[in-house]
Design a protein around this motif. Structure first.
Motif, PDB file in Angstrom:
ATOM      1  N   ILE A 125      52.866  30.372  49.439  1.00  0.00           N
ATOM      2  CA  ILE A 125      52.446  30.733  48.088  1.00  0.00           C
ATOM      3  C   ILE A 125      51.810  32.120  48.102  1.00  0.00           C
ATOM      4  O   ILE A 125      51.431  32.623  49.160  1.00  0.00           O
ATOM      5  CB  ILE A 125      51.444  29.697  47.508  1.00  0.00           C
ATOM      6  N   LEU A 126      51.716  32.710  46.929  1.00  0.00           N
ATOM      7  CA  LEU A 126      51.003  33.969  46.743  1.00  0.00           C
ATOM      8  C   LEU A 126      49.730  33.648  45.981  1.00  0.00           C
ATOM      9  O   LEU A 126      49.787  33.015  44.923  1.00  0.00           O
ATOM     10  CB  LEU A 126      51.868  34.954  45.953  1.00  0.00           C
ATOM     11  N   VAL A 127      48.586  34.045  46.538  1.00  0.00           N
ATOM     12  CA  VAL A 127      47.309  33.732  45.901  1.00  0.00           C
ATOM     13  C   VAL A 127      46.609  35.023  45.496  1.00  0.00           C
ATOM     14  O   VAL A 127      46.746  36.056  46.152  1.00  0.00           O
ATOM     15  CB  VAL A 127      46.385  32.895  46.826  1.00  0.00           C
ATOM     16  N   GLY A 128      45.882  34.924  44.404  1.00  0.00           N
ATOM     17  CA  GLY A 128      45.035  36.024  43.954  1.00  0.00           C
ATOM     18  C   GLY A 128      43.624  35.784  44.438  1.00  0.00           C
ATOM     19  O   GLY A 128      43.037  34.732  44.175  1.00  0.00           O
ATOM     20  N   LEU A 129      43.078  36.754  45.168  1.00  0.00           N
ATOM     21  CA  LEU A 129      41.733  36.609  45.720  1.00  0.00           C
ATOM     22  C   LEU A 129      40.693  36.878  44.646  1.00  0.00           C
ATOM     23  O   LEU A 129      40.918  37.667  43.726  1.00  0.00           O
ATOM     24  CB  LEU A 129      41.549  37.566  46.899  1.00  0.00           C
ATOM     25  N   ARG A 130      39.548  36.238  44.767  1.00  0.00           N
ATOM     26  CA  ARG A 130      38.461  36.418  43.816  1.00  0.00           C
ATOM     27  C   ARG A 130      37.446  37.400  44.399  1.00  0.00           C
ATOM     28  O   ARG A 130      37.125  37.339  45.582  1.00  0.00           O
ATOM     29  CB  ARG A 130      37.777  35.086  43.519  1.00  0.00           C
ATOM     30  N   ASP A 131      36.922  38.277  43.554  1.00  0.00           N
ATOM     31  CA  ASP A 131      35.928  39.247  44.005  1.00  0.00           C
ATOM     32  C   ASP A 131      34.589  38.580  44.296  1.00  0.00           C
ATOM     33  O   ASP A 131      33.883  38.966  45.223  1.00  0.00           O
ATOM     34  CB  ASP A 131      35.712  40.320  42.933  1.00  0.00           C
ATOM     35  N   TYR A 132      34.268  37.564  43.532  1.00  0.00           N
ATOM     36  CA  TYR A 132      32.935  36.963  43.605  1.00  0.00           C
ATOM     37  C   TYR A 132      32.884  35.717  44.484  1.00  0.00           C
ATOM     38  O   TYR A 132      31.808  35.241  44.795  1.00  0.00           O
ATOM     39  CB  TYR A 132      32.459  36.625  42.182  1.00  0.00           C
ATOM     40  N   GLN A 133      34.038  35.149  44.885  1.00  0.00           N
ATOM     41  CA  GLN A 133      34.063  33.974  45.762  1.00  0.00           C
ATOM     42  C   GLN A 133      35.142  34.195  46.812  1.00  0.00           C
ATOM     43  O   GLN A 133      36.326  34.178  46.496  1.00  0.00           O
ATOM     44  CB  GLN A 133      34.387  32.703  44.968  1.00  0.00           C
ATOM     45  N   ASP A 134      34.707  34.393  48.062  1.00  0.00           N
ATOM     46  CA  ASP A 134      35.681  34.678  49.116  1.00  0.00           C
ATOM     47  C   ASP A 134      36.403  33.424  49.586  1.00  0.00           C
ATOM     48  O   ASP A 134      37.507  33.509  50.097  1.00  0.00           O
ATOM     49  CB  ASP A 134      34.975  35.353  50.303  1.00  0.00           C
ATOM     50  N   LYS A 149      37.498  30.947  47.704  1.00  0.00           N
ATOM     51  CA  LYS A 149      38.351  30.364  46.670  1.00  0.00           C
ATOM     52  C   LYS A 149      39.380  31.393  46.220  1.00  0.00           C
ATOM     53  O   LYS A 149      39.151  32.597  46.303  1.00  0.00           O
ATOM     54  CB  LYS A 149      37.525  29.906  45.470  1.00  0.00           C
ATOM     55  N   ALA A 150      40.538  30.886  45.757  1.00  0.00           N
ATOM     56  CA  ALA A 150      41.616  31.759  45.296  1.00  0.00           C
ATOM     57  C   ALA A 150      42.411  31.042  44.213  1.00  0.00           C
ATOM     58  O   ALA A 150      42.223  29.843  43.980  1.00  0.00           O
ATOM     59  CB  ALA A 150      42.523  32.142  46.465  1.00  0.00           C
ATOM     60  N   ASP A 151      43.300  31.782  43.552  1.00  0.00           N
ATOM     61  CA  ASP A 151      44.134  31.237  42.493  1.00  0.00           C
ATOM     62  C   ASP A 151      45.602  31.386  42.882  1.00  0.00           C
ATOM     63  O   ASP A 151      46.034  32.463  43.294  1.00  0.00           O
ATOM     64  CB  ASP A 151      43.881  31.984  41.183  1.00  0.00           C
ATOM     65  N   VAL A 152      46.372  30.294  42.731  1.00  0.00           N
ATOM     66  CA  VAL A 152      47.797  30.330  43.061  1.00  0.00           C
ATOM     67  C   VAL A 152      48.527  31.075  41.954  1.00  0.00           C
ATOM     68  O   VAL A 152      48.452  30.708  40.784  1.00  0.00           O
ATOM     69  CB  VAL A 152      48.375  28.907  43.226  1.00  0.00           C
ATOM     70  N   ILE A 153      49.240  32.141  42.343  1.00  0.00           N
ATOM     71  CA  ILE A 153      49.979  32.947  41.381  1.00  0.00           C
ATOM     72  C   ILE A 153      51.452  32.565  41.366  1.00  0.00           C
ATOM     73  O   ILE A 153      52.074  32.463  40.309  1.00  0.00           O
ATOM     74  CB  ILE A 153      49.830  34.447  41.721  1.00  0.00           C
ATOM     75  N   LEU A 154      52.026  32.312  42.561  1.00  0.00           N
ATOM     76  CA  LEU A 154      53.461  32.117  42.671  1.00  0.00           C
ATOM     77  C   LEU A 154      53.768  31.242  43.869  1.00  0.00           C
ATOM     78  O   LEU A 154      53.095  31.331  44.893  1.00  0.00           O
ATOM     79  CB  LEU A 154      54.135  33.496  42.858  1.00  0.00           C
ATOM     80  N   LYS A 155      54.781  30.392  43.727  1.00  0.00           N
ATOM     81  CA  LYS A 155      55.282  29.622  44.859  1.00  0.00           C
ATOM     82  C   LYS A 155      56.638  30.200  45.250  1.00  0.00           C
ATOM     83  O   LYS A 155      57.501  30.397  44.399  1.00  0.00           O
ATOM     84  CB  LYS A 155      55.460  28.149  44.488  1.00  0.00           C
ATOM     85  N   TYR A 156      56.791  30.499  46.542  1.00  0.00           N
ATOM     86  CA  TYR A 156      58.055  31.037  47.038  1.00  0.00           C
ATOM     87  C   TYR A 156      59.012  29.899  47.364  1.00  0.00           C
ATOM     88  O   TYR A 156      58.612  28.907  47.968  1.00  0.00           O
ATOM     89  CB  TYR A 156      57.828  31.896  48.277  1.00  0.00           C
ATOM     90  N   GLN A 157      60.274  30.065  46.988  1.00  0.00           N
ATOM     91  CA  GLN A 157      61.322  29.124  47.372  1.00  0.00           C
ATOM     92  C   GLN A 157      61.587  29.294  48.869  1.00  0.00           C
ATOM     93  O   GLN A 157      61.231  30.320  49.447  1.00  0.00           O
ATOM     94  CB  GLN A 157      62.598  29.397  46.568  1.00  0.00           C
ATOM     95  N   PRO A 158      62.190  28.311  49.532  1.00  0.00           N
ATOM     96  CA  PRO A 158      62.410  28.424  50.984  1.00  0.00           C
ATOM     97  C   PRO A 158      63.213  29.653  51.407  1.00  0.00           C
ATOM     98  O   PRO A 158      62.879  30.288  52.410  1.00  0.00           O
ATOM     99  CB  PRO A 158      63.171  27.138  51.324  1.00  0.00           C
ATOM    100  N   ASP A 159      64.235  30.035  50.633  1.00  0.00           N
ATOM    101  CA  ASP A 159      65.003  31.227  51.013  1.00  0.00           C
ATOM    102  C   ASP A 159      64.190  32.501  50.808  1.00  0.00           C
ATOM    103  O   ASP A 159      64.322  33.460  51.576  1.00  0.00           O
ATOM    104  CB  ASP A 159      66.322  31.292  50.247  1.00  0.00           C
TER     105      ASP A 159
END
Length: 134
Positions: free
Chosen positions: A77-86, A88-98
């Motif tokens: 997955i691709l996660v967005g990092l938080r400035d104020y909490q190292d 914790k993160a937010d899931v932005i995108l899930k990559y397909q296997p290919d």
């Protein structure tokens, strides 16, 4: 008696994924984002993921993906990092296997990352693979 105001029940809502077969453009990480591999699903729209930088983070699945994109353990997955909490993160995108294989080929993911291609025979049972080959 109440009037029916909607356009159908839950079975109508189920069949919304028409664009599943389309190829999409590969999205690379930007600053403030990181690649991660899901370790386990926790429920309530959250998962625990090991980021490529070596940090284990609690990730929140955003509302646009919730109940539409199914994430399982082992997915990249691709996660967005938080400035104020190292931690914790937010899931932005899930990559397909290919797409995950392409990321590994481009050198974005390190070589020690085990990709879950979805084929359980290749992952852990070499005796079964040999039996199928014979």
């Amino acid at each position: 008696m109440p009037k029916n105001k909607g356009k159908g029940g839950k079975n109508r809502k189920r069949g919304k994924n028409e664009a599943e077969d389309e190829k999409r453009e590969l999205v690379f990480k930007e600053d403030g984002q990181e690649y991660a591999q899901v370790l386990r699903m926790l429920g309530n729209g959250r998962c625990e993921a090991l980021c490529i930088d070596g940090t284990k983070r609690l990730c929140h699945i955003r509302g646009k993906m919730h109940k539409k994109v199914w994430i399982a353990s082992g997915d990249i997955i691709l996660v967005g990092l938080r400035d104020y909490q190292d931690d914790k993160a937010d899931v932005i995108l899930k990559y397909q296997p290919d797409e995950a294989r392409l990321l590994k080929a481009y050198g974005e993911l390190p070589e020690n990352v085990r990709l879950n291609e979805g084929n359980a025979l290749e992952v852990g049972c070499p005796k079964i693979i040999r039996a199928f080959r014979d």
